[in-house]
Design a protein around this motif. Structure first.
Motif, PDB file in Angstrom:
ATOM      1  N   ASP A 106      10.846  22.689   3.518  1.00  0.00           N
ATOM      2  CA  ASP A 106      10.461  22.694   2.109  1.00  0.00           C
ATOM      3  C   ASP A 106      11.638  23.141   1.251  1.00  0.00           C
ATOM      4  N   ALA A 107      11.666  22.584   0.080  1.00  0.00           N
ATOM      5  CA  ALA A 107      12.730  22.976  -0.850  1.00  0.00           C
ATOM      6  C   ALA A 107      12.554  24.439  -1.260  1.00  0.00           C
ATOM      7  N   ILE A 108      13.662  25.117  -1.328  1.00  0.00           N
ATOM      8  CA  ILE A 108      13.621  26.531  -1.706  1.00  0.00           C
ATOM      9  C   ILE A 108      13.340  26.617  -3.203  1.00  0.00           C
ATOM     10  N   PRO A 109      12.263  27.297  -3.553  1.00  0.00           N
ATOM     11  CA  PRO A 109      11.953  27.379  -4.991  1.00  0.00           C
ATOM     12  C   PRO A 109      13.037  28.154  -5.727  1.00  0.00           C
ATOM     13  N   PRO A 110      13.285  27.784  -6.934  1.00  0.00           N
ATOM     14  CA  PRO A 110      14.318  28.503  -7.703  1.00  0.00           C
ATOM     15  C   PRO A 110      13.896  29.941  -7.969  1.00  0.00           C
ATOM     16  N   VAL A 111      14.857  30.807  -7.884  1.00  0.00           N
ATOM     17  CA  VAL A 111      14.600  32.228  -8.122  1.00  0.00           C
ATOM     18  C   VAL A 111      14.651  32.477  -9.623  1.00  0.00           C
ATOM     19  N   PRO A 112      13.565  32.974 -10.168  1.00  0.00           N
ATOM     20  CA  PRO A 112      13.591  33.216 -11.618  1.00  0.00           C
ATOM     21  C   PRO A 112      14.609  34.291 -11.981  1.00  0.00           C
ATOM     22  N   VAL A 113      15.341  33.998 -13.003  1.00  0.00           N
ATOM     23  CA  VAL A 113      16.374  34.919 -13.462  1.00  0.00           C
ATOM     24  C   VAL A 113      15.827  35.699 -14.657  1.00  0.00           C
ATOM     25  N   ALA A 114      15.829  36.989 -14.496  1.00  0.00           N
ATOM     26  CA  ALA A 114      15.320  37.835 -15.577  1.00  0.00           C
ATOM     27  C   ALA A 114      16.279  37.789 -16.759  1.00  0.00           C
TER      28      ALA A 114
END
Length: 245
Positions: free
Chosen positions: A120-128
């Motif tokens: 599965d594609a790695i979900p993008p990490v939300p940037v604070a």
């Protein structure tokens, strides 16, 4: 007409020589001879060539073999046995061998029925969101009315002159001319400085004075007075909350 015995051409009876070969015609003016029943050997002509004598067979000479009789029919090769080696003098062809598809002994065998693993594609990490960092040596003056902060905010640096712009005195670092309270503010009213990590305010000889509020209430500034984060500072009738970065 008389025939030339040399070339066989026909010439008139009164001709002396043959018109074709120029040889003298022997029968000119002579009485024709009565043909005899005995065949006559034709006279040899100057252009007849005698064949060479056939060589006498020598006992030591090889006797040529008689040529094979031609076979009946139109096929000149009929009746003969021909044995041709079509591959003689050529490189024998190598028969193609089937390709060996057997894997090496150290190759792992994967069963055909093994399911393909899907990553599965790695979900993008939300940037604070990064809060803006105030520059070192900066502070704010927040205008207050009736004891409540308003939306009027003025940023000051490590050294700032507070007052009103005037064509005669020139510009200032913090211009409060647009405020209604500016009627009580001098053109060069006060100065705020950061020295050795300590913020201080100093009055510049204003008419209505500079004040700092503490636990005892407002105190008029006569010289450089230390101020802390959250202190209330007044320039004439304009009151501000001091916020250090």
């Amino acid at each position: 007409m008389q025939q030339c015995p040399t070339c066989g051409s026909l010439n008139p009876d009164d001709a002396d020589v043959c018109a074709d070969c120029g040889m003298e015609l022997p029968g000119h003016g002579a009485t024709p001879a009565t043909p005899s029943s005995t065949p006559q050997t034709p006279a040899a002509s100057p252009f007849d060539f005698a064949p060479e004598a056939a060589p006498t067979p020598d006992a030591t000479s090889p006797v040529p073999s008689p040529a094979p009789a031609e076979a009946a029919g139109n096929d000149p090769f009929a009746g003969n046995e021909w044995n041709f080696d079509l591959n003689k003098g050529t490189t024998p062809s190598v028969e193609a061998q089937p390709e060996d598809t057997t894997p090496p002994a150290d190759t792992p065998v994967v069963p055909e029925s093994a399911p393909t693993q899907v990553i599965d594609a790695i979900p993008p990490v939300p940037v604070a969101p990064v809060a803006p960092v105030a520059p070192v040596g900066s502070a704010k003056l927040v205008l207050k009315r009736g004891g409540t902060p308003t939306g009027d905010v003025f940023t000051i640096g490590a050294s700032a002159t507070i007052g009103r712009f005037d064509p005669e005195s020139g510009p200032v670092d913090v211009d409060l001319a647009q405020l209604p309270e500016s009627v009580y503010i001098s053109r060069h009213h006060a100065e705020v400085n950061l020295r050795d990590g300590q913020w201080q305010v100093k009055d510049l000889g204003s008419r209505n004075g500079t004040f700092v509020k503490n636990s005892a209430g407002f105190t008029r500034v006569t010289g450089e007075t230390p101020i802390q984060n959250g202190d209330e500072v007044a320039f004439g009738n304009a009151r501000f909350e001091f916020q250090a970065a």
